[in-house]
Scaffold this motif. Structure first.
Motif, PDB file in Angstrom:
ATOM      1  N   GLU A   1      -4.564  20.480   2.848  1.00 48.16           N
ATOM      2  CA  GLU A   1      -3.688  20.190   1.711  1.00 48.16           C
ATOM      3  C   GLU A   1      -2.662  19.121   2.043  1.00 48.16           C
ATOM      4  O   GLU A   1      -2.352  18.266   1.211  1.00 48.16           O
ATOM      5  CB  GLU A   1      -2.973  21.469   1.267  1.00 48.16           C
ATOM      6  N   LEU A   2      -2.135  19.171   3.270  1.00 45.60           N
ATOM      7  CA  LEU A   2      -1.099  18.219   3.671  1.00 45.60           C
ATOM      8  C   LEU A   2      -1.478  17.547   4.981  1.00 45.60           C
ATOM      9  O   LEU A   2      -2.087  18.156   5.858  1.00 45.60           O
ATOM     10  CB  LEU A   2       0.247  18.935   3.871  1.00 45.60           C
ATOM     11  N   GLY A   3      -1.100  16.284   5.113  1.00 48.56           N
ATOM     12  CA  GLY A   3      -1.210  15.578   6.378  1.00 48.56           C
ATOM     13  C   GLY A   3       0.176  15.099   6.779  1.00 48.56           C
ATOM     14  O   GLY A   3       0.921  14.590   5.938  1.00 48.56           O
ATOM     15  N   VAL A   4       0.535  15.281   8.043  1.00 51.46           N
ATOM     16  CA  VAL A   4       1.826  14.806   8.550  1.00 51.46           C
ATOM     17  C   VAL A   4       1.519  13.801   9.652  1.00 51.46           C
ATOM     18  O   VAL A   4       0.927  14.156  10.678  1.00 51.46           O
ATOM     19  CB  VAL A   4       2.694  15.964   9.086  1.00 51.46           C
ATOM     20  N   LEU A   5       1.916  12.543   9.435  1.00 50.97           N
ATOM     21  CA  LEU A   5       1.519  11.507  10.379  1.00 50.97           C
ATOM     22  C   LEU A   5       2.572  10.407  10.505  1.00 50.97           C
ATOM     23  O   LEU A   5       3.550  10.376   9.762  1.00 50.97           O
ATOM     24  CB  LEU A   5       0.168  10.912   9.970  1.00 50.97           C
ATOM     25  N   ALA A   6       2.347   9.551  11.475  1.00 50.70           N
ATOM     26  CA  ALA A   6       3.252   8.426  11.724  1.00 50.70           C
ATOM     27  C   ALA A   6       2.786   7.206  10.944  1.00 50.70           C
ATOM     28  O   ALA A   6       1.593   7.013  10.730  1.00 50.70           O
ATOM     29  CB  ALA A   6       3.287   8.109  13.217  1.00 50.70           C
ATOM     30  N   TYR A   7       3.746   6.401  10.532  1.00 50.18           N
ATOM     31  CA  TYR A   7       3.463   5.175   9.774  1.00 50.18           C
ATOM     32  C   TYR A   7       2.502   5.443   8.608  1.00 50.18           C
ATOM     33  O   TYR A   7       1.442   4.821   8.501  1.00 50.18           O
ATOM     34  CB  TYR A   7       2.898   4.092  10.696  1.00 50.18           C
ATOM     35  N   PRO A   8       2.861   6.373   7.715  1.00 48.42           N
ATOM     36  CA  PRO A   8       1.975   6.659   6.580  1.00 48.42           C
ATOM     37  C   PRO A   8       1.860   5.449   5.662  1.00 48.42           C
ATOM     38  O   PRO A   8       2.843   4.747   5.417  1.00 48.42           O
ATOM     39  CB  PRO A   8       2.677   7.825   5.875  1.00 48.42           C
ATOM     40  N   GLU A   9       0.661   5.199   5.170  1.00 52.09           N
ATOM     41  CA  GLU A   9       0.420   4.058   4.293  1.00 52.09           C
ATOM     42  C   GLU A   9       0.023   4.545   2.908  1.00 52.09           C
ATOM     43  O   GLU A   9      -0.757   5.485   2.768  1.00 52.09           O
ATOM     44  CB  GLU A   9      -0.695   3.181   4.871  1.00 52.09           C
ATOM     45  N   LYS A  10       0.559   3.880   1.899  1.00 48.83           N
ATOM     46  CA  LYS A  10       0.180   4.212   0.533  1.00 48.83           C
ATOM     47  C   LYS A  10      -1.245   3.739   0.287  1.00 48.83           C
ATOM     48  O   LYS A  10      -1.625   2.653   0.687  1.00 48.83           O
ATOM     49  CB  LYS A  10       1.136   3.553  -0.456  1.00 48.83           C
ATOM     50  N   ARG A  11      -1.998   4.592  -0.343  1.00 47.28           N
ATOM     51  CA  ARG A  11      -3.362   4.213  -0.716  1.00 47.28           C
ATOM     52  C   ARG A  11      -3.782   5.000  -1.947  1.00 47.28           C
ATOM     53  O   ARG A  11      -3.181   6.009  -2.288  1.00 47.28           O
ATOM     54  CB  ARG A  11      -4.343   4.438   0.429  1.00 47.28           C
ATOM     55  N   ARG A  12      -4.817   4.513  -2.576  1.00 43.26           N
ATOM     56  CA  ARG A  12      -5.284   5.146  -3.809  1.00 43.26           C
ATOM     57  C   ARG A  12      -5.675   6.598  -3.543  1.00 43.26           C
ATOM     58  O   ARG A  12      -6.381   6.906  -2.592  1.00 43.26           O
ATOM     59  CB  ARG A  12      -6.481   4.381  -4.352  1.00 43.26           C
ATOM     60  N   GLY A  13      -5.183   7.479  -4.408  1.00 44.41           N
ATOM     61  CA  GLY A  13      -5.529   8.894  -4.310  1.00 44.41           C
ATOM     62  C   GLY A  13      -4.561   9.718  -3.490  1.00 44.41           C
ATOM     63  O   GLY A  13      -4.710  10.934  -3.412  1.00 44.41           O
ATOM     64  N   LEU A  14      -3.556   9.057  -2.879  1.00 41.02           N
ATOM     65  CA  LEU A  14      -2.616   9.771  -2.024  1.00 41.02           C
ATOM     66  C   LEU A  14      -1.178   9.511  -2.448  1.00 41.02           C
ATOM     67  O   LEU A  14      -0.825   8.393  -2.826  1.00 41.02           O
ATOM     68  CB  LEU A  14      -2.766   9.343  -0.559  1.00 41.02           C
ATOM     69  N   ASP A  15      -0.347  10.538  -2.366  1.00 40.04           N
ATOM     70  CA  ASP A  15       1.097  10.395  -2.487  1.00 40.04           C
ATOM     71  C   ASP A  15       1.700  10.541  -1.100  1.00 40.04           C
ATOM     72  O   ASP A  15       1.211  11.320  -0.269  1.00 40.04           O
ATOM     73  CB  ASP A  15       1.681  11.471  -3.414  1.00 40.04           C
ATOM     74  N   VAL A  16       2.771   9.790  -0.846  1.00 37.62           N
ATOM     75  CA  VAL A  16       3.440   9.823   0.448  1.00 37.62           C
ATOM     76  C   VAL A  16       4.874  10.313   0.263  1.00 37.62           C
ATOM     77  O   VAL A  16       5.600   9.814  -0.595  1.00 37.62           O
ATOM     78  CB  VAL A  16       3.461   8.426   1.108  1.00 37.62           C
ATOM     79  N   VAL A  17       5.248  11.301   1.060  1.00 30.15           N
ATOM     80  CA  VAL A  17       6.621  11.801   1.084  1.00 30.15           C
ATOM     81  C   VAL A  17       7.213  11.434   2.436  1.00 30.15           C
ATOM     82  O   VAL A  17       6.762  11.928   3.474  1.00 30.15           O
ATOM     83  CB  VAL A  17       6.675  13.336   0.886  1.00 30.15           C
ATOM     84  N   LEU A  18       8.188  10.553   2.449  1.00 30.22           N
ATOM     85  CA  LEU A  18       8.772  10.107   3.709  1.00 30.22           C
ATOM     86  C   LEU A  18       9.703  11.164   4.287  1.00 30.22           C
ATOM     87  O   LEU A  18      10.438  11.842   3.572  1.00 30.22           O
ATOM     88  CB  LEU A  18       9.520   8.797   3.517  1.00 30.22           C
ATOM     89  N   LEU A  19       9.678  11.272   5.617  1.00 30.73           N
ATOM     90  CA  LEU A  19      10.527  12.200   6.361  1.00 30.73           C
ATOM     91  C   LEU A  19      11.452  11.392   7.269  1.00 30.73           C
ATOM     92  O   LEU A  19      11.261  10.185   7.439  1.00 30.73           O
ATOM     93  CB  LEU A  19       9.666  13.135   7.210  1.00 30.73           C
TER      94      LEU A  19
ATOM     95  N   SER B   1       8.261   5.426  11.471  1.00 29.92           N
ATOM     96  CA  SER B   1       8.308   6.179  10.217  1.00 29.92           C
ATOM     97  C   SER B   1       7.349   7.367  10.288  1.00 29.92           C
ATOM     98  O   SER B   1       6.302   7.312  10.936  1.00 29.92           O
ATOM     99  CB  SER B   1       7.962   5.276   9.031  1.00 29.92           C
ATOM    100  N   VAL B   2       7.744   8.441   9.630  1.00 32.61           N
ATOM    101  CA  VAL B   2       6.942   9.668   9.592  1.00 32.61           C
ATOM    102  C   VAL B   2       6.868  10.123   8.142  1.00 32.61           C
ATOM    103  O   VAL B   2       7.837   9.981   7.384  1.00 32.61           O
ATOM    104  CB  VAL B   2       7.570  10.781  10.470  1.00 32.61           C
ATOM    105  N   GLY B   3       5.732  10.645   7.726  1.00 37.07           N
ATOM    106  CA  GLY B   3       5.619  11.092   6.348  1.00 37.07           C
ATOM    107  C   GLY B   3       4.540  12.130   6.144  1.00 37.07           C
ATOM    108  O   GLY B   3       3.715  12.397   7.024  1.00 37.07           O
ATOM    109  N   ILE B   4       4.575  12.720   4.965  1.00 35.38           N
ATOM    110  CA  ILE B   4       3.579  13.698   4.541  1.00 35.38           C
ATOM    111  C   ILE B   4       2.700  13.040   3.492  1.00 35.38           C
ATOM    112  O   ILE B   4       3.199  12.334   2.607  1.00 35.38           O
ATOM    113  CB  ILE B   4       4.254  14.937   3.918  1.00 35.38           C
ATOM    114  N   ILE B   5       1.404  13.260   3.577  1.00 37.57           N
ATOM    115  CA  ILE B   5       0.504  12.784   2.539  1.00 37.57           C
ATOM    116  C   ILE B   5      -0.182  13.978   1.875  1.00 37.57           C
ATOM    117  O   ILE B   5      -0.457  14.990   2.520  1.00 37.57           O
ATOM    118  CB  ILE B   5      -0.558  11.801   3.082  1.00 37.57           C
TER     119      ILE B   5
END
Length: 296
Positions: A144-162, A269-273
């Motif tokens: 359901e969630l991915g937590v990663l470094a340098y998250p990139e916006k892409r089609r089909g995904l929302d990014v929540v910055l941490l 940068s770190v974020g949740i997708i």
């Protein structure tokens, strides 16, 4: 046919491993095999093929179609459970989260413990993977969630910055730079370095920053795992640039020297997708809120 059978099949399709699918569902490998045989007999289609000479399996065309529709059924079932829990005001269920090692091992554990204390009816199912696999698993609905470094916006995904992490230089305590409080990028010219592999976002960011300063380092080794990189630096392979939270313990034990890097660009940068076409479950939303409020 039970919902658990569909979950076992989807886990097998995603892991391509009978043993891992069994572990995820707390059953034996023979039970996984029996479930698959039952599905194939029920639908009169071969769903899986074993890879000759290896323990992996792959989906047939029928298996791929069955997997995709099973994921939709599982998502609908999870949504049903979510709505029923919401009527009672409960936060429960399992949130499947995939993350990279440097975040999962060194930053998420306190948040997971706090989440479990706040919401005892909920569970965080945490797994470690490479960034490319995390993105693929989030898009497919495997997690359901991915937590990663340098998250990139892409089609089909929302990014929540941490809150981001500072990148730091690590080296053996005997290294000439070990006693410094801070170093500039130019001072790294020609130094021996242990690096992340090229497809890892932190490596790409490091290469980009060093290039912007006109700095070239000597690549001694490349690894995909933060723990392996730290061990290589400890035994004297060279220096490395890593996120600060991942080396606090080694610094406190005197195993590694940790030196600040001058300049604002050394922030990771770190974020949740999560999928943009699906509302996160109540438990997932609570976990996101908790991570947003965490103090690194």
């Amino acid at each position: 046919m039970q919902i658990e059978t569909l979950k076992i099949f989807c886990d097998l399709a995603e892991t391509q491993s009978f043993s891992q699918a069994a572990e995820r569902n707390f059953v034996t490998q023979s039970a996984v095999s029996q479930q698959v045989r039952g599905l194939e007999e029920r639908f009169k289609r071969r769903l899986l093929e074993r890879v000759r000479g290896r323990r992996e399996v792959r989906l047939t065309d029928a298996g791929q179609a069955f997997y995709e529709e099973s994921r939709n059924v599982l998502a609908a079932y999870a949504q049903l459970q979510e709505r029923l829990r919401a009527l009672e005001g409960n936060v429960g269920g399992t949130v499947r989260v995939a993350t990279v090692y440097s975040i999962g091992l060194h930053e998420l554990p306190p948040a997971v413990r706090r989440f479990m204390a706040l919401y005892p009816s909920a569970k965080i199912d945490l797994e470690y993977s490479r960034t490319t696999r995390i993105v693929r698993d989030v898009l497919s609905g495997a997690v359901e969630l991915g937590v990663l470094a340098y998250p990139e916006k892409r089609r089909g995904l929302d990014v929540v910055l941490l809150p981001g992490d500072r990148l730091v230089l690590i080296c053996p305590p005997s290294h000439p730079l070990a006693s410094r409080r801070q170093v500039r990028a130019a001072e790294l010219q020609g130094q021996d370095f242990v690096l992340f592999e090229r497809d890892i976002p932190t490596r790409r960011a490091t290469d980009r920053i060093l290039k912007s300063h006109g700095v070239t380092v000597r690549r001694v080794a490349e690894f995909d795992n933060i723990e392996t990189i730290k061990r290589a630096v400890e035994v004297g392979f060279g220096s490395a640039i890593v996120p600060r939270p991942s080396v606090i313990d080694e610094q406190n034990r005197g195993q590694l020297a940790v030196v600040a890097l001058a300049g604002p660009e050394w922030t990771r940068s770190v974020g949740i997708i999560h999928r943009s076409d699906r509302q996160p479950t109540a438990a997932a939303r609570k976990f996101i809120e908790l991570l947003q409020g965490s103090d690194k």
